[in-house]
Design a protein around this motif. Structure first.
Motif, PDB file in Angstrom:
ATOM      1  N   LYS A   2       0.831  -1.205   0.000  1.00  0.00           N
ATOM      2  CA  LYS A   2       0.000   0.000   0.000  1.00  0.00           C
ATOM      3  C   LYS A   2       0.862   1.249   0.000  1.00  0.00           C
ATOM      4  O   LYS A   2       1.935   1.291   0.573  1.00  0.00           O
ATOM      5  N   LYS A 134       0.518   2.132  12.161  1.00  0.00           N
ATOM      6  CA  LYS A 134       0.423   1.705  10.767  1.00  0.00           C
ATOM      7  C   LYS A 134       1.743   1.872  10.041  1.00  0.00           C
ATOM      8  O   LYS A 134       2.512   2.787  10.333  1.00  0.00           O
ATOM      9  N   GLY A 137      -0.057   1.606   5.488  1.00  0.00           N
ATOM     10  CA  GLY A 137      -1.473   1.241   5.559  1.00  0.00           C
ATOM     11  C   GLY A 137      -1.762  -0.025   6.339  1.00  0.00           C
ATOM     12  O   GLY A 137      -2.921  -0.362   6.567  1.00  0.00           O
TER      13      GLY A 137
END
Length: 220
Positions: A2, A134, A137
């Motif tokens: 991501k 995170k 992501g």
């Protein structure tokens, strides 16, 4: 993989913070009477065991850091709400500064005040685990490994079943974070052997590097 949305969620920052996380846990265990800075499950277990055997002084030695960890989480949440709309300073940078100050203070706390030292380290870990959750992501922890190990194993299993490349990449991401945590513990063990209480300054320096890295503008 991501796409990174902001510097605080980049792999580089996560790696630096995880290295510091492993260092802090090794430091508190090896140099500050075998109390875990990050692994509050271990502290809760030892608190319960000492409580059941009537060793109330030892129980308190584990209970206070647990409260300090929770306080760190609460402070990080308060900072997030107070600074979320500030453009000149990201709220995660504020919590990181608080961690750095706390660890520098710990370096000058003598052994007869280990309870205070462990509480400050646990406070820093609580603030960090709440603030940095995170990487690219993916939900991740920079101060403990159990969640990362579960996610890594799940991702690799998914890749084996589906051949999904994203699952493979996620699995290697989580395993990389675990390896970095172990490296932090190894470095912590080495540094404690040389500098004893002052060695925690190394962890503060790592967090300072992470703070500088967060000054990098987020990607479009």
């Amino acid at each position: 993989m991501k796409k990174v949305q902001q510097a605080s969620e980049s792999f580089l920052v996560a790696a630096i913070l995880t290295l510091s996380g492993g260092f802090m846990d090794a430091y508190s265990y090896l140099c500050r009477e075998q109390v875990f800075a990050n692994a509050q499950t271990g502290n809760i277990l030892l608190f319960g065991i000492n409580l059941s055997t009537g060793n109330f002084a030892d129980a308190l030695r584990y209970f206070i850091p647990i409260l300090a960890f929770a306080f760190g989480v609460a402070i990080a949440e308060i900072v997030r709400n107070c600074f979320r709309n500030k453009k000149y300073l990201h709220w995660r940078q504020v919590t990181l500064l608080a961690e750095i100050v706390a660890l520098f203070v710990v370096a000058f706390i003598p052994q007869d005040l280990n309870l205070l030292a462990n509480s400050l380290i646990s406070f820093a870990c609580g603030a960090q685990v709440e603030s940095f959750r995170k990487v690219n992501g993916n939900g991740i922890a920079t101060t403990m490994c159990i969640g990362n190990l579960r996610a890594a194993t799940q991702a690799i299993c998914n890749y084996g079943l589906t051949k999904n490349l994203t699952s493979k990449q996620d699995g290697f991401l989580y395993f990389s974070i675990i390896v970095i945590f172990i490296m932090g513990a190894i470095i912590g063990n080495f540094c404690v052997g040389i500098w004893q209480e002052k060695s925690i300054i190394v962890s503060a320096i790592l967090l300072s590097v992470g703070f500088v890295c967060m000054l990098i503008p987020k990607e479009d």
